[in-house]
Write a protein that holds these residues in place. Structure first.
Motif, PDB file in Angstrom:
ATOM      1  N   VAL A 121      73.820  65.272  37.397  1.00 56.01           N
ATOM      2  CA  VAL A 121      73.377  66.214  35.677  1.00 56.01           C
ATOM      3  C   VAL A 121      71.861  65.579  34.855  1.00 56.01           C
ATOM      4  N   ASP A 122      71.511  66.857  35.049  1.00 57.28           N
ATOM      5  CA  ASP A 122      69.526  67.017  33.929  1.00 57.28           C
ATOM      6  C   ASP A 122      69.967  67.577  32.722  1.00 57.28           C
ATOM      7  N   ALA A 123      70.470  66.488  31.477  1.00 59.42           N
ATOM      8  CA  ALA A 123      70.571  67.050  30.421  1.00 59.42           C
ATOM      9  C   ALA A 123      69.628  67.201  29.916  1.00 59.42           C
ATOM     10  N   GLU A 124      68.415  68.001  29.278  1.00 53.28           N
ATOM     11  CA  GLU A 124      68.031  67.585  28.191  1.00 53.28           C
ATOM     12  C   GLU A 124      67.436  67.690  26.784  1.00 53.28           C
ATOM     13  N   MET A 140      72.469  71.158  41.316  1.00 52.96           N
ATOM     14  CA  MET A 140      72.476  70.334  40.253  1.00 52.96           C
ATOM     15  C   MET A 140      72.596  71.295  39.521  1.00 52.96           C
ATOM     16  N   THR A 141      73.678  70.289  38.574  1.00 51.92           N
ATOM     17  CA  THR A 141      74.559  70.229  36.898  1.00 51.92           C
ATOM     18  C   THR A 141      73.052  71.100  36.083  1.00 51.92           C
ATOM     19  N   VAL A 142      72.391  71.151  34.870  1.00 52.33           N
ATOM     20  CA  VAL A 142      71.925  71.035  33.899  1.00 52.33           C
ATOM     21  C   VAL A 142      72.726  71.508  32.772  1.00 52.33           C
ATOM     22  N   ALA A 143      72.145  71.341  31.614  1.00 48.29           N
ATOM     23  CA  ALA A 143      72.371  71.241  30.565  1.00 48.29           C
ATOM     24  C   ALA A 143      71.843  71.204  29.347  1.00 48.29           C
ATOM     25  N   PHE A 144      71.579  71.023  28.361  1.00 49.11           N
ATOM     26  CA  PHE A 144      70.794  71.168  27.229  1.00 49.11           C
ATOM     27  C   PHE A 144      71.479  70.350  25.816  1.00 49.11           C
ATOM     28  N   TYR A 145      71.079  69.447  24.698  1.00 51.84           N
ATOM     29  CA  TYR A 145      71.103  69.225  23.563  1.00 51.84           C
ATOM     30  C   TYR A 145      70.387  68.753  22.751  1.00 51.84           C
ATOM     31  N   THR A 146      70.108  69.232  21.370  1.00 50.09           N
ATOM     32  CA  THR A 146      69.928  68.750  20.357  1.00 50.09           C
ATOM     33  C   THR A 146      69.121  67.467  19.554  1.00 50.09           C
ATOM     34  N   LYS A 147      68.176  66.813  19.760  1.00 47.64           N
ATOM     35  CA  LYS A 147      68.070  65.148  19.288  1.00 47.64           C
ATOM     36  C   LYS A 147      69.402  65.527  18.104  1.00 47.64           C
ATOM     37  N   ASP A 148      69.014  63.473  17.948  1.00 51.68           N
ATOM     38  CA  ASP A 148      69.883  63.269  16.962  1.00 51.68           C
ATOM     39  C   ASP A 148      70.988  64.177  15.557  1.00 51.68           C
ATOM     40  N   ALA A 195      63.259  76.834  32.670  1.00 54.78           N
ATOM     41  CA  ALA A 195      62.302  75.378  33.234  1.00 54.78           C
ATOM     42  C   ALA A 195      63.040  74.828  33.512  1.00 54.78           C
ATOM     43  N   MET A 196      64.556  74.018  33.626  1.00 53.42           N
ATOM     44  CA  MET A 196      64.609  74.493  34.633  1.00 53.42           C
ATOM     45  C   MET A 196      64.818  74.322  35.970  1.00 53.42           C
ATOM     46  N   ARG A 197      64.785  75.736  36.026  1.00 51.58           N
ATOM     47  CA  ARG A 197      64.641  76.626  36.861  1.00 51.58           C
ATOM     48  C   ARG A 197      63.160  76.153  38.325  1.00 51.58           C
ATOM     49  N   GLY A 199      65.686  79.766  27.549  1.00 48.58           N
ATOM     50  CA  GLY A 199      64.339  78.667  27.974  1.00 48.58           C
ATOM     51  C   GLY A 199      63.494  77.865  28.527  1.00 48.58           C
ATOM     52  N   VAL A 200      65.448  77.219  28.325  1.00 44.06           N
ATOM     53  CA  VAL A 200      65.253  76.065  29.024  1.00 44.06           C
ATOM     54  C   VAL A 200      65.573  75.730  30.419  1.00 44.06           C
TER      55      VAL A 200
END
Length: 258
Positions: A70-73, A41-49, A94-96, A90-91
């Motif tokens: 892709v799981d982008a939080e 799984m590819t994981v990523a994160f981004y800030t809202k708005d 949680a993804m792990r 920290g993200v």
């Protein structure tokens, strides 16, 4: 004279142009064949708005062309680019917990050129990272194996970032790995990723031996650019916007306004 003009006024010097990698589809050839099943799984994160939502859409589209999930939080912004980056560990903790099997973390402002998993599947380590020629770790691409030691490392990284939220996340990880390697009984097995997995699109000291797999487009330049007279933007930001326009025309069939 032309080269002098380029260096004086253009955002793109000859050195910058030499390191630009061809994005698949730019020559009109068929897109890569879609694989039936990804290895991890590819994981990523981004800030809202924020501008990072558009970055997420580009990353996901590039992965879709290769059949890569892709799981982008989305997370709330802290108001600080460095503090937002420090939330990466920290993200990943949680993804792990959420995903079984190996994970590939990629900064949300990246795009896939090719399927990275055939090479990653053979990595025998807890974590894999790219190190620059000067020895510094870049955390924009990380291979995270499904091992107890990898889980322990992610938690140690998250705890250290929470304790020092104004310190750049990749410096924290670099220090943890260096201290562990220097200890009498190292706990973490480190694998080295090639630059083709963490390719900064205009970095002039890139030393590529093959094809690019993951290209990073440096959205932080937008967040960190200083105000200039008449609304001008710096050359590094102009190069980024030029490159984004080229890639989005291929991915979405549209041209992003400059």
């Amino acid at each position: 004279m032309f080269e002098w003009f380029q260096r004086k006024f253009s955002a793109w010097s000859p050195e910058h142009r030499r390191v630009v990698a061809r994005f698949p589809g730019a020559d009109g050839r068929a897109e890569p064949a879609v694989r039936p099943l990804a290895t991890g799984m590819t994981v990523a994160f981004y800030t809202k708005d924020s501008v990072y939502e558009a970055e997420k859409n580009r990353l996901v589209r590039s992965a879709e062309r290769l059949g890569l999930p892709v799981d982008a939080e989305a997370i709330d912004s802290t108001g600080s680019w460095v503090r937002n980056a420090s939330m990466k560990a920290g993200v990943l903790v949680a993804m792990r917990k959420k995903h079984v099997g190996p994970m590939l973390y990629v900064d949300v402002d990246a795009v896939f050129h090719r399927d990275p998993w055939p090479a990653l599947a053979g990595m025998d380590c807890d974590i894999g990272a790219y190190f620059e020629p000067d020895g510094h770790l870049l955390s924009g691409t990380l291979f995270i194996n499904h091992t107890p030691a990898a889980t322990e490392l992610l938690q140690a990284w998250a705890d250290a970032c929470a304790a020092s939220p104004d310190e750049w996340d990749q410096l924290v990880l670099e220090r943890i790995l260096a201290d562990d390697a220097a200890s009498a009984a190292p706990r973490f097995r480190l694998g080295i990723l090639p630059v083709s997995y963490c390719w900064i699109f205009d970095k002039t000291d890139n030393a590529l031996g093959g094809e690019v797999f993951i290209e990073h487009l440096q959205a932080s330049r937008e967040a960190k650019q200083k105000k200039r007279a008449f609304g001008r933007v710096g050359r590094a930001v102009r190069r980024r916007r030029d490159r984004v326009r080229v890639i989005e025309k291929i991915l979405f069939g549209r041209v992003t306004p400059g």
